[in-house]
Design a protein around this motif. Structure first.
Motif, PDB file in Angstrom:
ATOM      1  N   LEU A   1       0.527  -1.273  -0.219  1.00 24.96           N
ATOM      2  CA  LEU A   1      -0.090   0.062   0.001  1.00 24.96           C
ATOM      3  C   LEU A   1       0.783   1.378   0.099  1.00 24.96           C
ATOM      4  N   LEU A   2       1.961   1.257   0.797  1.00 21.01           N
ATOM      5  CA  LEU A   2       2.837   2.326   0.943  1.00 21.01           C
ATOM      6  C   LEU A   2       3.614   2.775  -0.539  1.00 21.01           C
ATOM      7  N   LEU A   3       3.809   1.505  -1.150  1.00 21.47           N
ATOM      8  CA  LEU A   3       4.652   1.583  -2.297  1.00 21.47           C
ATOM      9  C   LEU A   3       3.435   2.241  -3.605  1.00 21.47           C
ATOM     10  N   VAL A   4       2.453   1.864  -3.527  1.00 21.10           N
ATOM     11  CA  VAL A   4       1.412   2.314  -4.690  1.00 21.10           C
ATOM     12  C   VAL A   4       1.064   3.793  -3.883  1.00 21.10           C
ATOM     13  N   CYS A   5       0.979   4.376  -2.893  1.00 17.96           N
ATOM     14  CA  CYS A   5       0.870   5.561  -2.411  1.00 17.96           C
ATOM     15  C   CYS A   5       2.052   6.596  -3.106  1.00 17.96           C
ATOM     16  N   VAL A   6       3.218   5.942  -3.144  1.00 19.16           N
ATOM     17  CA  VAL A   6       4.229   6.716  -3.559  1.00 19.16           C
ATOM     18  C   VAL A   6       4.237   6.912  -5.090  1.00 19.16           C
ATOM     19  N   LEU A   7       3.836   5.769  -5.712  1.00 17.40           N
ATOM     20  CA  LEU A   7       3.477   5.605  -7.261  1.00 17.40           C
ATOM     21  C   LEU A   7       2.611   6.723  -7.605  1.00 17.40           C
ATOM     22  N   SER A   8       1.505   6.806  -6.863  1.00 15.58           N
ATOM     23  CA  SER A   8       0.263   7.531  -7.263  1.00 15.58           C
ATOM     24  C   SER A   8       0.662   9.115  -7.022  1.00 15.58           C
TER      25      SER A   8
ATOM     26  N   THR B   1      -4.439  11.242  -3.701  1.00 17.45           N
ATOM     27  CA  THR B   1      -3.927   9.596  -3.245  1.00 17.45           C
ATOM     28  C   THR B   1      -4.509   9.512  -1.876  1.00 17.45           C
ATOM     29  N   LEU B   2      -4.841  10.580  -1.215  1.00 16.87           N
ATOM     30  CA  LEU B   2      -5.745  10.520   0.097  1.00 16.87           C
ATOM     31  C   LEU B   2      -6.937  10.178  -0.106  1.00 16.87           C
ATOM     32  N   LEU B   3      -7.784  10.676  -0.981  1.00 19.02           N
ATOM     33  CA  LEU B   3      -9.027  10.305  -1.279  1.00 19.02           C
ATOM     34  C   LEU B   3      -9.316   8.774  -2.078  1.00 19.02           C
ATOM     35  N   GLY B   4      -8.098   8.434  -2.858  1.00 21.03           N
ATOM     36  CA  GLY B   4      -8.050   7.048  -3.133  1.00 21.03           C
ATOM     37  C   GLY B   4      -8.034   6.089  -1.958  1.00 21.03           C
ATOM     38  N   LEU B   5      -7.317   6.430  -1.024  1.00 18.50           N
ATOM     39  CA  LEU B   5      -7.084   5.810   0.220  1.00 18.50           C
ATOM     40  C   LEU B   5      -8.526   5.463   0.860  1.00 18.50           C
ATOM     41  N   LEU B   6      -9.106   6.717   1.059  1.00 17.79           N
ATOM     42  CA  LEU B   6     -10.513   6.538   1.718  1.00 17.79           C
ATOM     43  C   LEU B   6     -11.422   6.139   1.200  1.00 17.79           C
TER      44      LEU B   6
ATOM     45  N   VAL C   1      -5.073  -0.374  -2.365  1.00 20.42           N
ATOM     46  CA  VAL C   1      -3.875  -0.942  -3.278  1.00 20.42           C
ATOM     47  C   VAL C   1      -4.673  -1.104  -4.762  1.00 20.42           C
ATOM     48  N   LEU C   2      -5.728  -1.582  -4.791  1.00 20.50           N
ATOM     49  CA  LEU C   2      -6.133  -1.852  -6.131  1.00 20.50           C
ATOM     50  C   LEU C   2      -6.909  -0.657  -6.930  1.00 20.50           C
ATOM     51  N   LEU C   3      -7.157   0.126  -5.933  1.00 19.43           N
ATOM     52  CA  LEU C   3      -7.992   1.344  -6.508  1.00 19.43           C
ATOM     53  C   LEU C   3      -6.930   2.286  -6.771  1.00 19.43           C
ATOM     54  N   LEU C   4      -5.973   2.514  -6.143  1.00 21.93           N
ATOM     55  CA  LEU C   4      -4.823   3.427  -6.539  1.00 21.93           C
ATOM     56  C   LEU C   4      -3.931   2.911  -7.760  1.00 21.93           C
ATOM     57  N   GLY C   5      -3.622   1.687  -7.512  1.00 23.30           N
ATOM     58  CA  GLY C   5      -2.851   1.094  -8.706  1.00 23.30           C
ATOM     59  C   GLY C   5      -3.681   1.339 -10.165  1.00 23.30           C
ATOM     60  N   SER C   6      -5.003   0.958  -9.986  1.00 24.18           N
ATOM     61  CA  SER C   6      -6.026   1.143 -11.136  1.00 24.18           C
ATOM     62  C   SER C   6      -5.774   2.463 -11.460  1.00 24.18           C
ATOM     63  N   ASP C   7      -5.586   3.642 -10.639  1.00 23.81           N
ATOM     64  CA  ASP C   7      -5.770   5.015 -10.991  1.00 23.81           C
ATOM     65  C   ASP C   7      -4.195   5.444 -11.626  1.00 23.81           C
TER      66      ASP C   7
END
Length: 319
Positions: A6-13, A50-55, A275-281
């Motif tokens: 999840l942290l890795l996907v956040c950085v990529l986002s 990214t924060l909205l994607g997490l929520l 993870v899936l939502l931010l990765g897809s974004d």
């Protein structure tokens, strides 16, 4: 491991978009915003997105897991209670009849619509005597009726159709801190409620009679579950439109990792759905540069084949 991903996907986002930003500039934008260049991109665009994607991921993942436990149906998803349809009906009504044009105002209309429909579905399902089957039938009927209303209004009002077609796809592109501050209290409250009912949901998966024998309060658990799903799914849908498939797919995938224990399914779904939502974004921003593909479309394109493969596996854990 899941938290590390999840942290890795956040950085990529935060790094990846129409304009790639080096990791050093990401760090500078996060902690030393100068108000120009990449700092503005990081601080005002990528971080809120990214924060909205997490929520939203947290909300949809937990909502799906609760719905599957509540209805004892591994293919249940948040829309089964009519929450998405209620939000869509409220937003299209606000656009067509009240002239609402600001996305920030959609949040409140969508949230009220989702909450009202959830209450109506609960009453139609028998309120205190509600069963999983009656709730599912009431939700399906309400969803069909409301989407019929939405389609009728859109056909009769071209302005509503133009504005609704972007909202109904599901996108994080309009994320800002004001929207996050609006929806975060609802999503976090719903998440806490969902995590608190993990144990009684475990008992209810063995049947109502067994759950009562184990001391579970069935009616209270169903009410708390519906309140939690309404808070989370209603707020998430209001913020970025209905994103289908995530609430169905992630809990089903998590069940293959954790087994049927809701005390593990809920926290895993809360981590892996973002993870899936931010990765897809991120994928949506890469494949359509300099424009982007809405995340609601990407989750369906990626998740569909994966989900079909999982469903066909004979060793998938059952409810």
């Amino acid at each position: 491991m899941a938290v590390a991903v999840l942290l890795l996907v956040c950085v990529l986002s935060i790094m990846i978009g129409a304009k790639p930003v080096p990791l050093g500039d990401v760090w500078h934008g996060l902690f030393e915003n100068s108000g120009v260049g990449n700092d503005v991109v990081i601080h005002d665009v990528r971080v809120p997105r990214t924060l909205l994607g997490l929520l939203v991921g947290l909300a949809l993942g937990l909502s799906g897991a609760v719905m599957q436990g509540l209805t004892r149906n591994p293919l249940a998803e948040p829309g089964l209670l009519g929450v998405n349809a209620g939000a869509a009906a409220a937003v299209v009504s606000a656009i067509a009849f009240l002239g609402v044009v600001d996305v920030k105002e959609y949040v409140w209309f969508a949230f009220v619509g989702a909450a009202v429909v959830a209450v109506v579905v609960y009453l139609l399902g028998g309120s205190r005597s509600a069963t999983p089957v009656r709730l599912a039938l009431a939700g399906t009927a309400a969803t069909a009726a409301l989407y019929g209303y939405v389609n009728a209004v859109e056909l009769l009002n071209s302005a509503a159709l133009d504005r609704m077609r972007f909202w109904t796809v599901g996108s994080l592109a309009s994320a800002d801190m004001a929207t996050i501050r609006q929806v975060a209290p609802f999503i976090l409250t719903g998440a806490v409620l969902a995590l608190l009912i993990a144990r009684p949901l475990n008992a209810m998966e063995m049947g109502d009679d067994t759950a009562r024998a184990l001391g579970a309060n069935i009616n209270r658990t169903r009410v708390v579950a519906m309140v939690a799903v309404t808070l989370m799914c209603g707020a998430a849908t209001a913020a970025c439109g209905p994103i289908v498939f995530l609430g169905l797919m992630v809990p089903y995938m998590v069940r293959a990792i954790t087994g049927p224990d809701m005390r593990w399914i809920l926290p895993y779904a809360a981590v892996l759905a973002p993870v899936l939502l931010l990765g897809s974004d991120v994928v949506g921003r890469l494949v359509a540069r300099p424009s982007e593909l809405q995340v609601g479309i990407v989750t369906a394109l990626i998740g569909g084949p994966v989900f079909i493969r999982l469903v066909r596996r004979k060793r998938m854990a059952q409810l």
